[in-house]
Write an enzyme that holds these catalytic residues in place. Structure first.
Site, mmCIF file in Angstrom:
data_model
loop_
_atom_site.group_PDB
_atom_site.id
_atom_site.type_symbol
_atom_site.label_atom_id
_atom_site.label_comp_id
_atom_site.label_asym_id
_atom_site.label_seq_id
_atom_site.Cartn_x
_atom_site.Cartn_y
_atom_site.Cartn_z
ATOM 1 N N ASP A 89 10.711 -2.602 -3.210
ATOM 2 C CA ASP A 89 9.665 -1.948 -3.989
ATOM 3 C C ASP A 89 10.044 -0.476 -4.177
ATOM 4 O OD1 ASP A 89 7.395 -0.660 -4.910
ATOM 5 O OD2 ASP A 89 6.051 -1.476 -3.386
ATOM 6 N N HIS A 103 6.378 -4.505 -6.230
ATOM 7 C CA HIS A 103 5.222 -3.655 -5.972
ATOM 8 C C HIS A 103 3.910 -4.378 -6.254
ATOM 9 C CE1 HIS A 103 3.253 0.110 -5.161
ATOM 10 N NE2 HIS A 103 2.638 0.116 -6.329
ATOM 11 N N SER A 134 -0.625 1.492 -2.632
ATOM 12 C CA SER A 134 0.018 2.342 -3.624
ATOM 13 C C SER A 134 -0.613 3.732 -3.615
ATOM 14 C CB SER A 134 -0.056 1.667 -4.998
ATOM 15 O OG SER A 134 0.796 2.297 -5.928
#
Length: 229
Positions: A181, A193, A113
């Site tokens: 995602d 995610h 991320s």
């Protein structure tokens, strides 16, 4: 982690009045075969995070006989996303110290991320930009065996995966997006995610990285071209 970073800084070769002081043999012997540098995702506690832990746990048994050290990139991982540059500066410094003190160590970069964005910065930016002030010299790429990123926002923000954005690192990168995602695709499956471990993508990345570690990395020239295999 601070002790490890202190070791690298303490034993780094320095040049004083034209005389090179080489790191002690004992310190060189402590160099790991593989050094993983991983940046956690937004809001995760200090460390490499859940995805990073799963990735490293999957990687270790795939590289039998090799020592694997892990460095967690030290940065806020907060909602102030501009602070990703802090992580990029810290990661770049650590990687460059590793190259200087442990030139035979194979380096693996990874991030999840916002942590993937940290790795985007250090592998794509060739000059200071937006708070990133410590670009890695082109020759550092010779020492990086593989890059593994998960839920990478570059796909939406920069127009493509890291595999396409970085001439020096793209070919040795696995850039994984879990289905729809929304962080890394145009989808809207928010739970995706948080499910990179459950989806088996950390294992997939570990298998890719183990394959890279088992092969000789090409020599990268200052022009960013690659030769050999």
């Amino acid at each position: 982690m601070n002790k490890v970073r202190g070791l690298f800084l303490a034993v780094a070769a320095v040049v004083v009045s034209g005389v090179t002081l080489v790191a002690p043999a004992a310190a060189q012997a402590a160099c790991p075969d593989v050094q993983v540098v991983f940046a956690r995702g937004t809001g995760e506690p200090v460390g490499v995070g859940r995805v990073g832990d799963a990735f490293v746990d999957a990687l270790r048994p795939l590289v039998p006989g090799k020592s694997v050290a892990v460095d967690a990139v030290n940065y806020p991982a907060s909602l102030d996303f501009m602070r990703a540059a802090d992580g990029a500066n810290e990661a770049s410094a650590f990687v460059q110290n590793t190259v200087a003190t442990c030139p035979d160590t194979q380096i693996v970069l990874g991030g999840y991320s916002q942590g993937a964005a940290v790795m985007d910065i250090i592998t794509v930016a060739g000059a200071p930009t937006l708070g990133f002030v410590n670009p890695m010299p082109p020759t550092v790429a010779d020492h990086v065996a593989a890059v593994a990123v998960f839920g990478n926002p570059s796909i939406r923000l920069l127009g493509g995966p890291l595999t396409a954005l970085s001439p020096q690192y793209g070919y040795k990168t696995i850039d994984l997006c879990n289905g729809a995602d929304p962080v890394c695709s145009n989808g809207n499956d928010r739970p995706a995610h948080s499910q990179y471990v459950e989806a088996g993508l950390t294992t997939q990345a570990a298998q890719f990285v183990a394959g890279r570690l088992a092969t000789e990395a090409p020599i990268t020239t200052l022009a960013g071209q690659t030769h050999g295999g």
